[in-house]
Design a protein around this motif. Structure first.
Motif, PDB file in Angstrom:
ATOM      1  N   VAL A  76       0.872  -1.176   0.000  1.00 27.50           N
ATOM      2  CA  VAL A  76       0.000   0.000   0.000  1.00 27.50           C
ATOM      3  C   VAL A  76       0.908   1.225   0.000  1.00 27.50           C
ATOM      4  O   VAL A  76       1.751   1.387   0.884  1.00 27.50           O
ATOM      5  CB  VAL A  76      -0.931   0.039   1.228  1.00 27.50           C
ATOM      6  CG1 VAL A  76      -1.892   1.222   1.118  1.00 27.50           C
ATOM      7  CG2 VAL A  76      -1.704  -1.272   1.353  1.00 27.50           C
ATOM      8  N   ILE A  77       0.741   2.088  -1.009  1.00 31.40           N
ATOM      9  CA  ILE A  77       1.586   3.265  -1.132  1.00 31.40           C
ATOM     10  C   ILE A  77       0.729   4.479  -1.476  1.00 31.40           C
ATOM     11  O   ILE A  77      -0.445   4.361  -1.821  1.00 31.40           O
ATOM     12  CB  ILE A  77       2.674   3.073  -2.221  1.00 31.40           C
ATOM     13  CG1 ILE A  77       2.021   2.798  -3.572  1.00 31.40           C
ATOM     14  CG2 ILE A  77       3.621   1.952  -1.844  1.00 31.40           C
ATOM     15  CD1 ILE A  77       3.018   2.682  -4.711  1.00 31.40           C
ATOM     16  N   GLY A  78       1.322   5.642  -1.390  1.00 30.55           N
ATOM     17  CA  GLY A  78       0.613   6.879  -1.710  1.00 30.55           C
ATOM     18  C   GLY A  78       0.154   7.593  -0.457  1.00 30.55           C
ATOM     19  O   GLY A  78       0.854   7.634   0.556  1.00 30.55           O
ATOM     20  N   GLN A  79      -1.056   8.140  -0.514  1.00 28.45           N
ATOM     21  CA  GLN A  79      -1.563   8.984   0.562  1.00 28.45           C
ATOM     22  C   GLN A  79      -2.214   8.167   1.680  1.00 28.45           C
ATOM     23  O   GLN A  79      -3.417   8.204   1.919  1.00 28.45           O
ATOM     24  CB  GLN A  79      -2.554  10.006   0.002  1.00 28.45           C
ATOM     25  CG  GLN A  79      -1.977  10.921  -1.065  1.00 28.45           C
ATOM     26  CD  GLN A  79      -0.768  11.706  -0.570  1.00 28.45           C
ATOM     27  OE1 GLN A  79       0.200  11.888  -1.292  1.00 28.45           O
ATOM     28  NE2 GLN A  79      -0.821  12.203   0.653  1.00 28.45           N
ATOM     29  N   VAL A  80      -1.370   7.398   2.366  1.00 27.57           N
ATOM     30  CA  VAL A  80      -1.805   6.636   3.530  1.00 27.57           C
ATOM     31  C   VAL A  80      -0.862   6.978   4.688  1.00 27.57           C
ATOM     32  O   VAL A  80       0.204   7.562   4.485  1.00 27.57           O
ATOM     33  CB  VAL A  80      -1.797   5.116   3.254  1.00 27.57           C
ATOM     34  CG1 VAL A  80      -2.866   4.737   2.251  1.00 27.57           C
ATOM     35  CG2 VAL A  80      -0.422   4.656   2.779  1.00 27.57           C
ATOM     36  N   VAL A  81      -1.273   6.603   5.888  1.00 31.55           N
ATOM     37  CA  VAL A  81      -0.477   6.944   7.062  1.00 31.55           C
ATOM     38  C   VAL A  81       0.870   6.216   7.060  1.00 31.55           C
ATOM     39  O   VAL A  81       1.901   6.777   7.397  1.00 31.55           O
ATOM     40  CB  VAL A  81      -1.258   6.617   8.354  1.00 31.55           C
ATOM     41  CG1 VAL A  81      -0.389   6.824   9.589  1.00 31.55           C
ATOM     42  CG2 VAL A  81      -2.523   7.479   8.433  1.00 31.55           C
ATOM     43  N   ARG A  82       0.881   4.948   6.619  1.00 31.72           N
ATOM     44  CA  ARG A  82       2.114   4.166   6.697  1.00 31.72           C
ATOM     45  C   ARG A  82       2.243   3.300   5.435  1.00 31.72           C
ATOM     46  O   ARG A  82       1.701   2.199   5.353  1.00 31.72           O
ATOM     47  CB  ARG A  82       2.105   3.294   7.949  1.00 31.72           C
ATOM     48  CG  ARG A  82       3.402   2.545   8.212  1.00 31.72           C
ATOM     49  CD  ARG A  82       3.340   1.774   9.520  1.00 31.72           C
ATOM     50  NE  ARG A  82       2.322   0.725   9.508  1.00 31.72           N
ATOM     51  CZ  ARG A  82       1.154   0.806  10.132  1.00 31.72           C
ATOM     52  NH1 ARG A  82       0.828   1.897  10.801  1.00 31.72           N
ATOM     53  NH2 ARG A  82       0.287  -0.184  10.078  1.00 31.72           N
ATOM     54  N   SER A  83       2.942   3.822   4.439  1.00 31.32           N
ATOM     55  CA  SER A  83       3.176   3.042   3.222  1.00 31.32           C
ATOM     56  C   SER A  83       4.107   1.876   3.515  1.00 31.32           C
ATOM     57  O   SER A  83       4.962   1.949   4.398  1.00 31.32           O
ATOM     58  CB  SER A  83       3.819   3.927   2.141  1.00 31.32           C
ATOM     59  OG  SER A  83       2.943   4.948   1.738  1.00 31.32           O
ATOM     60  N   GLY A  84       3.947   0.795   2.757  1.00 31.90           N
ATOM     61  CA  GLY A  84       4.879  -0.311   2.923  1.00 31.90           C
ATOM     62  C   GLY A  84       4.309  -1.619   2.449  1.00 31.90           C
ATOM     63  O   GLY A  84       3.261  -1.680   1.792  1.00 31.90           O
ATOM     64  N   GLU A  85       5.040  -2.690   2.757  1.00 28.17           N
ATOM     65  CA  GLU A  85       4.607  -4.039   2.403  1.00 28.17           C
ATOM     66  C   GLU A  85       4.004  -4.704   3.635  1.00 28.17           C
ATOM     67  O   GLU A  85       4.462  -4.489   4.755  1.00 28.17           O
ATOM     68  CB  GLU A  85       5.783  -4.870   1.884  1.00 28.17           C
ATOM     69  CG  GLU A  85       6.927  -5.050   2.871  1.00 28.17           C
ATOM     70  CD  GLU A  85       8.039  -5.906   2.311  1.00 28.17           C
ATOM     71  OE1 GLU A  85       7.783  -6.639   1.345  1.00 28.17           O
ATOM     72  OE2 GLU A  85       9.158  -5.839   2.847  1.00 28.17           O
ATOM     73  N   PHE A  86       2.984  -5.512   3.409  1.00 23.26           N
ATOM     74  CA  PHE A  86       2.273  -6.153   4.506  1.00 23.26           C
ATOM     75  C   PHE A  86       2.128  -7.645   4.206  1.00 23.26           C
ATOM     76  O   PHE A  86       1.491  -8.017   3.216  1.00 23.26           O
ATOM     77  CB  PHE A  86       0.905  -5.495   4.717  1.00 23.26           C
ATOM     78  CG  PHE A  86       1.000  -4.020   4.991  1.00 23.26           C
ATOM     79  CD1 PHE A  86       1.256  -3.554   6.271  1.00 23.26           C
ATOM     80  CD2 PHE A  86       0.895  -3.092   3.965  1.00 23.26           C
ATOM     81  CE1 PHE A  86       1.378  -2.202   6.528  1.00 23.26           C
ATOM     82  CE2 PHE A  86       1.012  -1.734   4.201  1.00 23.26           C
ATOM     83  CZ  PHE A  86       1.258  -1.284   5.488  1.00 23.26           C
TER      84      PHE A  86
END
Length: 316
Positions: free
Chosen positions: A209-219
């Protein structure tokens, strides 16, 4: 979850010691003898040799009456029989020799994938899956939720209900849940390994999840086969104040895995309950833009590079 499994492997191995497991199959003629193995050697009309187990010493030699010291480590059962028969020709006419492995103390087992010390383990004695993972240093932080076992059919089929033969008819294949293994809920899954088994621990699969989120990254997915777009958004801490969720994109690998297709998603409607949630596939990338398309594109690209995806994920 997997970090808990990894830290528990060494402790659980002791708990499994007294639990039942399938006994080993007799060694086929192609088994490679190693130090610590015990051999039963029978020679017709040679009572001096007898049939008591003969240990292979740390240097790889055995000692027999009449024959003397013979190096057997690194040889197959069949090659050992041939060598002993040749040495006995000075004493017997057409020596009839049989060799069997009465106790496995040296078994080459390959442990690959998400373990701390991948490679070939020369296992001494009968070892279970848990014990073999311990010898490989335990799981690393990237381990998935299961392990896979590949076994040569000459050593028998893997004694698990879901085991199946491969297309070539030469190997038996099975998958074991790491969680069930470490929690000791299914003793029958902690089987004994056989010589030349391959134990593979796949790395966990991710969504991004990337872009305008609180914590971008891989999950990591861990035990989950998939997550939804909203679940992934929740793992990323939700939207930030600059997000434009109605223009969200899911970037999904194509069938050839060489490129990605772009799927438009209106997260605003999904959040409002006006559209159904969407299932994500492993390796999907959820990109949430902001109100400035150019800035969003640059940020998405930078995030992709930082995560090591190695692809250009946004083209307008």
């Amino acid at each position: 979850m997997i970090s808990v499994v990894a830290s528990s492997i060494l402790l659980v191995s002791a708990l499994w010691a007294d639990l039942g497991a399938t006994p080993q199959q007799p060694a086929p003629a192609g088994y490679v003898i190693g130090p610590g193995d015990q051999l039963t050697i029978k020679v017709l009309n040679a009572e001096e040799i007898g049939d008591k187990p003969v240990p292979v010493d740390p240097s790889g030699y055995i000692s027999l009456p009449v024959v003397g010291r013979v190096k057997v480590s690194g040889r197959t059962v069949r090659e050992t029989q041939t060598e002993l028969a040749e040495r006995l020709q000075s004493y017997l006419l057409k020596p009839d020799v049989s060799v069997a492995v009465s106790d496995y103390r040296s078994q080459p087992v390959s442990v690959i994938g998400a373990v701390k010390n991948p490679g070939i383990q020369q296992v001494q004695g009968r070892k279970t899956l848990i014990e073999v993972l311990s010898l490989a240093g335990g799981l690393d932080s990237t381990a998935g939720s299961s392990l896979k076992i590949t076994r040569r059919l000459e050593f028998g089929r893997i004694p698990l209900p879901d085991a199946a033969d491969d297309a070539t008819g030469q190997y038996s294949l099975a998958e074991v849940s790491l969680k069930a293994l470490v929690e000791a809920r299914s003793p029958e899954q902690n089987i004994y390994v056989q010589p030349f088994d391959v134990v593979s621990v796949p790395r966990h699969r991710n969504v991004y999840v990337i872009g305008q989120v609180v914590r971008s990254g891989e999950f990591p997915l861990h035990e989950r086969e998939k997550v939804t777009a909203l679940q992934a958004l929740s793992m990323a801490g939700g939207l930030d104040r600059f997000a434009k969720p109605e223009h969200t994109r899911i970037l999904r690998k194509s069938e050839d895995a060489a490129s990605r297709t772009e799927l438009p998603v209106d997260l605003a409607k999904i959040l409002a309950g006006k559209a159904p949630d969407i299932d994500l596939l492993p390796e999907d990338i959820v990109f949430v833009p902001n109100n400035l398309p150019k800035k969003a594109a640059v940020r998405a690209l930078e995030a992709a590079v930082e995560m090591g995806t190695g692809i250009v994920i946004w083209r307008r």
